[in-house]
Write an enzyme that holds these catalytic residues in place. Structure first.
Site, short mmCIF file in Angstrom:
data_model
loop_
_atom_site.label_atom_id
_atom_site.label_comp_id
_atom_site.label_asym_id
_atom_site.label_seq_id
_atom_site.Cartn_x
_atom_site.Cartn_y
_atom_site.Cartn_z
N HIS A 1 0.83 -1.20 0.00
CA HIS A 1 0.00 0.00 0.00
C HIS A 1 0.86 1.25 0.00
O HIS A 1 2.09 1.18 0.07
CB HIS A 1 -1.01 0.01 1.17
CG HIS A 1 -0.45 0.37 2.50
ND1 HIS A 1 -1.23 0.73 3.57
CD2 HIS A 1 0.83 0.44 2.96
CE1 HIS A 1 -0.48 0.99 4.62
NE2 HIS A 1 0.77 0.82 4.27
N CYS B 1 5.14 4.87 5.37
CA CYS B 1 3.97 4.41 4.62
C CYS B 1 3.66 5.34 3.44
O CYS B 1 2.79 5.04 2.62
CB CYS B 1 2.75 4.25 5.53
SG CYS B 1 2.79 2.71 6.48
N HIS C 1 5.24 -0.24 -0.56
CA HIS C 1 5.91 -1.10 0.41
C HIS C 1 4.85 -2.08 0.90
O HIS C 1 3.66 -1.88 0.65
CB HIS C 1 6.47 -0.29 1.58
CG HIS C 1 5.38 0.36 2.37
ND1 HIS C 1 4.76 1.50 1.96
CD2 HIS C 1 4.76 -0.02 3.52
CE1 HIS C 1 3.81 1.81 2.82
NE2 HIS C 1 3.77 0.90 3.77
N HIS D 1 3.21 -4.92 4.00
CA HIS D 1 3.07 -5.33 5.40
C HIS D 1 2.62 -6.78 5.45
O HIS D 1 1.91 -7.25 4.56
CB HIS D 1 2.03 -4.48 6.13
CG HIS D 1 2.42 -3.05 6.30
ND1 HIS D 1 3.34 -2.62 7.23
CD2 HIS D 1 2.02 -1.94 5.64
CE1 HIS D 1 3.48 -1.31 7.14
NE2 HIS D 1 2.69 -0.86 6.18
N ASP E 1 -4.68 -10.81 -0.19
CA ASP E 1 -3.32 -11.36 -0.15
C ASP E 1 -2.57 -11.08 -1.46
O ASP E 1 -3.08 -11.30 -2.56
CB ASP E 1 -3.38 -12.87 0.10
CG ASP E 1 -2.02 -13.43 0.47
OD1 ASP E 1 -1.26 -12.74 1.17
OD2 ASP E 1 -1.72 -14.55 0.03
N HIS E 2 -1.35 -10.56 -1.31
CA HIS E 2 -0.49 -10.20 -2.44
C HIS E 2 -1.14 -9.16 -3.37
O HIS E 2 -0.85 -9.13 -4.57
CB HIS E 2 -0.05 -11.44 -3.23
CG HIS E 2 0.96 -12.25 -2.49
ND1 HIS E 2 0.64 -12.96 -1.35
CD2 HIS E 2 2.28 -12.44 -2.68
CE1 HIS E 2 1.73 -13.55 -0.89
NE2 HIS E 2 2.75 -13.25 -1.67
N GLU F 1 -1.06 -4.43 11.70
CA GLU F 1 -0.23 -4.06 10.55
C GLU F 1 1.23 -4.38 10.82
O GLU F 1 1.99 -4.78 9.93
CB GLU F 1 -0.40 -2.57 10.25
CG GLU F 1 0.35 -2.11 9.01
CD GLU F 1 0.09 -0.65 8.71
OE1 GLU F 1 -0.86 -0.37 7.97
OE2 GLU F 1 0.83 0.21 9.22
NI NI Z 1 2.49 0.99 5.41
#
Ligand code: NI
Length: 137
Positions: A15, A34, A40, A42, A80-81, A126
């Site tokens: 995200h 972020c 990037h 998580h 996911d992914h 997160e």
């Molecule tokens: Ni982040």
């Protein structure tokens, strides 16, 4: 007698937290890492808690295999992914994909499908130090 049952599922996703109207400096000041322009990821830990009375035959508040399947079908298979800013049908474009907003949206995804008991809480980690909770209020 009210019992609470929790199932954990995991997903990994990318995200970026960013406000277009702000410059790079302000985005970095508010969102920190972020706000990285090139995304990037998580590793999320999702805890779904239901509440109800244990069935007199099974002792289950809910069949946890069914709960796990439901979470996968409605939530984690979609997340996911993925790129949370762009890819997921239940995340509105332009909404910041924060842990808080994700917890709310995951509740909205799951709540209509819970049968025989009630959804109590969505808890989403997160990182190991940051999590958000939503109780449907
Ligand atoms: Ni982040």
């Amino acid at each position: 007698m009210l019992l609470y049952l929790t199932r954990r599922e995991r997903f990994n996703a990318a995200h970026k937290l960013w406000v277009e109207e702000w410059g790079e400096e302000q985005n970095k000041a508010v969102f920190g890492k972020c706000s990285n322009k090139n995304w990037h990821g998580h590793n999320y830990d999702l805890f779904v808690t239901v509440k109800g009375q244990p069935d007199p035959m099974t002792g289950f508040v809910m069949d946890v295999k069914k709960l796990s399947g439901l979470i996968k079908r409605e939530v984690t298979d979609k997340l996911d992914h993925s790129n949370l800013n762009m890819d997921v049908d239940f995340i509105p474009r332009g909404l910041q994909p924060t842990t808080e907003n994700l917890a709310y949206l995951i509740w909205k995804q799951l709540e209509p499908h819970i049968e025989g008991c009630r959804l109590h809480c969505i808890k989403l980690y997160e990182t190991e130090n940051i999590f958000a909770e939503y109780y449907g209020e």
